[in-house]
Enzyme design. Structure first.
Site, PDB file in Angstrom:
ATOM      1  N   ASP A 407       0.857  -1.177   0.000  1.00  0.00           N
ATOM      2  CA  ASP A 407       0.000   0.000   0.000  1.00  0.00           C
ATOM      3  C   ASP A 407       0.900   1.237   0.000  1.00  0.00           C
ATOM      4  OD1 ASP A 407      -2.340   1.606   0.328  1.00  0.00           O
ATOM      5  OD2 ASP A 407      -1.881   1.751   2.459  1.00  0.00           O
ATOM      6  N   LYS A 408       0.336   2.382  -0.302  1.00  0.00           N
ATOM      7  CA  LYS A 408       1.111   3.628  -0.305  1.00  0.00           C
ATOM      8  C   LYS A 408       0.876   4.439   0.955  1.00  0.00           C
ATOM      9  CE  LYS A 408      -0.359   7.322  -2.257  1.00  0.00           C
ATOM     10  NZ  LYS A 408      -0.235   8.302  -1.130  1.00  0.00           N
ATOM     11  N   ILE A 747       1.909   1.749 -15.073  1.00  0.00           N
ATOM     12  CA  ILE A 747       0.959   2.483 -14.245  1.00  0.00           C
ATOM     13  C   ILE A 747      -0.445   2.092 -14.697  1.00  0.00           C
ATOM     14  CG2 ILE A 747       0.332   4.734 -13.316  1.00  0.00           C
ATOM     15  CD1 ILE A 747       3.298   4.083 -13.009  1.00  0.00           C
TER      16      ILE A 747
END
Length: 1186
Positions: A407-408, A747
């Site tokens: 996760d970021k 992306i």
């Protein structure tokens, strides 16, 4: 908003409590519930506000534990052996020789389960016993969460979690608004706004609540996080229903931010809350090493059945020989006799399957978990948070990880925005501050602010003015310093000269900009519905807010039209560089210099915004405001589109002022950790619910993406578009380089991923993803995170690890082979649902490279040795059967057989499993290439197991037949005395114990005190027991056959002759092979071990081995495809050719037209940005809510 469902982990055998009975339960069946608030005389029965993620309680422990244990074929097998041993005349080893060790194993497993479940209950208690103010008996009383019931009115203060699902009544903010943080639920960094209904807005104190009563009718508990439908009836409204929706809903798991307090009615509690309704049973995780071990155990069971059948057949053949054997009991003939003989031999050989292995593994893994918990290098002192192994079953899996899914928000980042640099009029500021790691502080910049001398200084003032005026931030003058969070969105400035202004904003970027302006001397101090006041270098300047041109992800900019103190109308604008630059006037300057600075900022992973302004003619503005803007704002059809068109009419001929660079601060050591893990050949994918621009910025900031990489950006929204774009990208890469590590970053947006995971596109998408060095997935739901992990997990057959900190990460944490939660932050859902929890992402480095690699190597040796020692001893019974006519006679005493694993050879596998290591922790961290040994599972697999089996079989043959040869003439003493079968058995048993202990010493690469104790101590324990046990009878009525055996054996010269020669002879081949391998086929690890002993730096050796590995990969690619590989292991940059094929629009280089743009702001909320600022008046004091 797109519906997001969370997979919140529950233990695999836990039971989610059901809702209350009586009236409420009947309403649940109808899909609705009615609750009364502030009505103490109305009886209500709903679910308690207590959650439990534990597996057991006092009533369920014994049945559930036994069910779990006897689901394992291993335990069932030994339970059957225990039952068979109770049949008279069948067991050659007695009735209790298996029950005792099996009971011991179950006891150890039970203690381990109790300890681990106790930790779960303690974590639950930490949540259940949080305190909250509840309105009872006319006043607010501080109670535990568990005491909160449906219908209670609660007061939640800033920085606290909501104790259940609440309906918002009122707040300290105008119009009953409040800010909430949902990063724990959806991963988004911007704050959300919720607003109570007008009828309850005036509830500002306890006296108001005393006169309030009513009821709420709403839908029954469900798992839909962003849906809510209900009605509220207030006592004074004569039964009139007022609709409620998701805009009034405050969910458990969210946190109150930038709002002093709120009042809310509890509608769902405990396991009926929407967060807990998303709970699902966690899958039973089994490590790859355990699967391999289970498979080998099944093979051993097959071998056991085969040799038992062979022995039973041998017995039948032997009985048919014409010899009268009156001394052997006849257990029958025919099928019944054969079956009874088969059972006898199954019992005789059952220890071929090592019963001690389970308890050994349980104990070793439990202590390994303690090592992880006590590692001070993974202790985070600021929050007093140690690492925690929440399960010990996956310790070795940490040493085999190939893919990390991270996760970021809150995992890579700190959720803290900081203004770092800026470019004004073509001049860059903030370089010195960046080198020191401090906040923005540039002496030249401050000199230009305070002592303007040239025209360029005027641009500096304009820049700071835009920073302090062009935003939707609301200032709040707090009376008391109170900082409940380290979050930038809720930070309090402790400088008393700043009048203790606390800024409220749904955008963390805007909050960082306004705070930076304050430190520069431009203090945004007052907001009213029509004006903002900025104290510029000590002088108040008032700006009239005429219009707010709102931000959207389509516009990528926001503007305000203000009447400045000099009476001039100006449009102040900030946004992405591409949308600002295309609206600049021909006379605007510094565009090239600013773009170059933006490019530098983007390379550093900073979030950039361009600042511009223009003067508006009074008449032209009035014409636009009353004409195009009014028409668009009152449009019935496509109002949003018409407003954007109206904004375009006025946002033109801008004068570029400069650009800002904001850092979304990473956790300490994140870039270094990612680089180190990449050297260990671990692939890292970032899966986040945040915006694409933000995710890309963080990827650059943490060095997951570098400026050398090409970007493949997938933003298609249709299945055909996704398929076509993926195929174009695959063609650009080239079929010969698929699934090789190329210098490309992928992306992917959530909408694209929805189609990319479809069955007919899935394979192509995976080919593309595996062909890229970095993968970043944005705007993904928790379910999509789990689907990506599952895709790689099953298609690539590689060990996966997922790491996150919020409830939205639980789904991927439980989907991966290993789940790691970030603890010590705002939420505990991920940590409580994980297999391992750590406080910082950087600690993942030691968890994998040291603990993971060590644990794999230790357990591999421990398991192999456990198999080895059992085969060595118990296969001897088969060789002895050839001499006893397959009668089932045992060679050893029955209790020495049982104690073999429990006492005499129990310490060596523990020593290997706990203290063995490949290299020092310093070298394991410094040279991550060493991780590949465990990652490739070369120490333990089917091939290694069968080599061990063959070797131990040979050893058992030698250990039986060599002593038998010594006593072949039955003369063991000079006076002509002979020994019986137990005399031979004690010879053999002693030699086996010594041999297996010495074998453990040979396998150990790290000799510690415990190693010496386990090897020599085990031998001493056997001799001590042998001497004592031979004299038990008749004082203790056991072991009558062993009476005097020690005296006879130890008095025999042949015993001591064999003791000196036999164990070395048996191990000679092993020793010779080890010397040969160390001399001519030495591994890198063995070279490093020798260098560590000699205190030599192993850098050159490791680098040479790494280069050789790269050369082998390149050579392999050349042989396969006829060309040299591109970017094998990342050493050769990939250049996508543009000559032969048209470049796909989805493939682009670092020169991204946005140049680092990222901006977080809630869109489409219950209150628009314009309405939000029009409702605030910071000159008025806010209610205390008491």
């Amino acid at each position: 908003m797109e519906e997001v469902e969370l997979d919140f982990q529950m233990p695999s055998n836990s039971v989610v409590p059901q809702s209350g009975s009586s009236d409420s339960s009947s309403q649940e069946n109808l899909g609705t519930r009615t609750l009364h608030f502030n009505c103490p005389n109305v009886e209500q029965s709903f679910e308690r506000n207590r959650i439990s993620t534990g597996k057991y309680n006092f009533a369920t422990f014994i049945p559930l534990f036994l069910f779990e244990q006897f689901r394992k074929a291993f335990n069932i097998f030994f339970l059957i052996i225990c039952i068979l041993q109770q049949i008279p005349g069948v067991s050659p080893t007695g009735r209790y020789t298996t029950i005792v060790p099996l009971t011991f194993i179950l006891l150890v497993a039970a203690i381990k389960e109790i300890i681990e479940d106790y930790k779960r209950h303690r974590a639950d208690d930490a949540v259940n016993n949080r305190l909250i103010e509840v309105f009872r008996e006319g006043k607010f009383t501080e109670l535990r969460w568990t005491q909160v019931i449906v219908g209670d009115i609660v007061k939640v203060v800033n920085g606290n979690f909501f104790p259940g699902d609440l309906v918002l009544l009122s707040s300290s903010e105008p119009q009953a608004m409040c800010y909430i943080e949902t990063s724990n639920l959806d991963g988004e960094t911007n704050l959300k706004i919720r607003q109570g209904i007008p009828a309850t807005t005036g509830l500002q104190c306890s006296e108001d609540l005393n006169s309030l009563s009513g009821s709420i009718e709403c839908e029954g508990p469900n798992r839909h996080l962003y849906d809510f439908c209900g009605n509220i009836k207030l006592g004074g409204d004569s039964g009139r229903s007022i609709p409620l929706g998701p805009d009034q809903m405050l969910l458990r798991g969210a946190m109150l931010r930038n709002t002093q307090w709120i009042y809310g009615v509890v509608v769902y509690t405990g396991h009926e809350s929407k967060l807990m309704k998303n709970a699902k049973r966690a899958p039973l995780k089994m490590s790859n090493l355990d699967r391999t071990t289970n498979m080998q155990i099944w093979f051993l069971m097959v071998i056991l059945i085969i040799i038992s059948l062979a022995s039973a057949i041998g017995s039948e053949v032997w009985k048919k020989m014409p010899v009268d054997r009156w001394y052997i009991d006849d257990i029958g003939s025919g099928a019944r006799g054969f079956f009874m003989e088969l059972l006898t031999f199954i019992i005789l050989y059952n220890n071929l399957v090592p019963i001690s292995l389970l308890v050994t593994l349980e104990l070793v893994k439990a202590i390994q978990a303690v090592f992880i918990n006590c590692d001070l290098d993974m202790y985070y002192e600021p929050s007093d948070t140690p690492a925690m192994a929440r399960t010990s079953n996956l310790n070795e899996e940490l040493g085999q990880v190939k893919y990390i899914f991270s996760d970021k928000t809150g995992t890579l980042t700190q959720n803290y925005m900081e203004f770092k640099k800026c470019s004004i009029a073509g001049v860059k500021y903030g370089e010195t501050a960046n080198q020191n790691g401090d906040t923005f502080s540039d002496e030249d910049f401050l000199e230009r602010v305070h002592n303007p001398k040239v025209d360029q200084d005027d641009y500096v003032r304009k820049f700071i003015t835009i920073m302090s005026v062009c935003h939707t931030v609301v200032p709040e003058h707090v009376k008391k310093l109170n900082s409940n969070s380290i979050s930038n969105r809720d930070e309090t400035d402790f400088d008393l000269d700043m009048d203790n202004i606390q800024y409220q904003s749904s955008s963390p970027d805007e909050a960082a900009i306004v705070k930076a302006a304050r430190k520069m001397g431009f203090i945004f101090s007052i907001r009213t519905p029509t004006h903002v006041t900025v104290k510029a270098l000590g002088k108040d300047e008032s700006y009239e807010i005429l219009n707010v041109l709102e931000f959207s992800s389509t516009r990528k900019r926001m503007s305000v039209i203000v009447r400045c103190p000099d009476g001039v109308i100006r449009l102040l604008c900030k946004g992405a560089d591409n949308v600002i630059c295309e609206r600049l006037s021909p006379d605007s300057h510094f565009q090239l210099e600013t773009e170059n600075h933006l490019r530098e900022f983007a390379r550093e992973g900073l979030r950039t915004l361009c600042f511009a302004q223009t003067e508006l003619d009074e008449d032209a503005y009035m014409e636009w405001n009353k004409g195009a803007f009014y028409k668009a704002s009152t449009a019935v059809i496509d109002r949003e589109g018409q407003l954007e068109a109206a904004y375009d009419l006025v946002e033109k001929n801008l004068d570029l002022i400069g650009a800002s660079a904001i850092e979304d601060k990473l956790q300490d050591g994140v870039p270094e950790t990612i680089a180190t893990l990449a050297k260990a050949d671990i692939k890292i994918w970032v899966l986040t619910g945040d915006k694409q621009e933000t995710a890309i910025n963080i990827a650059y900031s943490c060095k997951l993406i570098t400026e050398k990489m090409s970007l493949i950006i997938l933003n298609e929204t249709t299945l055909d578009g996704v398929r076509e774009t993926i195929m174009e990208a695959l063609n650009e890469i080239g079929s010969e380089f698929l699934r090789q590590e190329n210098d490309v970053a992928l992306i992917v947006s959530g909408m694209t991923l929805k189609h990319a995971l479809c069955a007919d596109v899935q394979s192509s998408f995976l080919d593309l993803a595996l062909s890229c060095k970095a993968v970043v997935c944005c705007r993904v739901s928790p379910i999509q995170k789990a689907e990506i992990v599952d895709l790689v997990k099953h298609r690539c057959k590689a060990i996966t690890l997922a790491i996150g900190d919020g409830a939205n990460d639980v789904s991927m944490i439980q989907a991966a082979h290993v789940g790691v939660g970030i603890s010590g932050h705002e939420g505990l859902q991920a940590a409580n649902s994980s297999d391992y929890s750590i406080a910082q992402f950087a600690y993942l480095q030691k968890l994998l490279l040291v603990h993971g690699a060590w644990n794999y190597n230790r357990l591999a040796k421990c398991i192999l040795f456990s198999f080895y020692k059992n085969i060595c001893l118990y296969l001897i019974e088969l060789w002895f059967a050839f001499f006893n006519g397959f009668s089932g006679q045992i060679l050893f005493d029955r209790w020495t057989i049982s104690f073999y694993n429990m006492f005499f050879t129990s310490l060596p596998p523990l020593s290997l499993g706990l203290f063995e290591r490949t290299c020092s922790s310093e070298n394991m961290m410094k040279y991550p290439q060493l991780y590949s040994i465990s990652q490739r599972a070369v120490k333990y697999n089917a091939g290694v197991f069968w080599k061990m089996f063959a070797n131990s079989t040979v050893h058992s043959l030698l250990l039986f037949f060599l002593p038998t040869f010594l006593l072949w003439q039955d003369v063991a003493f000079s006076d002509g005395k002979v020994g019986g079968y137990l005399f031979l058995g004690n010879f053999v048993y002693t030699y086996v114990v010594i041999t297996v202990c010495l074998k453990a010493g040979m396998e150990s690469a790290t000799w510690t005190i415990f190693t010496h104790l386990s090897v020599w101590g085990s031998i001493i324990v056997w001799f001590a027991f042998f001497g004592a046990y031979s004299h038990f009878f008749p004082v203790i009525p056991i072991g009558a056959e062993m009476l005097g055996q020690a005296d006879n054996v130890l008095a025999s010269p042949l015993f001591w002759f064999g003791l000196i020669l036999l164990p070395p002879a048996v191990l000679f081949r092993d020793l010779l092979w080890k010397v040969f391998r160390r001399r001519f086929r030495k591994s890198v690890v063995e070279e490093v071990q020798e260098m560590e002993m000699e205190h030599i730096d192993p850098t050159n050796t490791i680098m040479q081995a790494a280069k050789q590995s790269l050369s082998e990969k390149a050579h392999l690619l050349k042989n396969m495809f006829g060309v040299s590989g591109r970017s094998v292991a990342g050493d050769i940059p990939l250049e996508i050719s543009e000559e032969h094929r048209p470049i796909s629009s989805s493939v682009r280089s670092l020169q991204d037209p946005n140049l680092g743009f990222a901006f977080s702001q809630e869109e489409g909320g219950v209150v628009s940005q314009s309405d939000l600022i029009r409702q605030y008046n910071s000159e008025r004091s806010k209610p205390e809510g008491n």
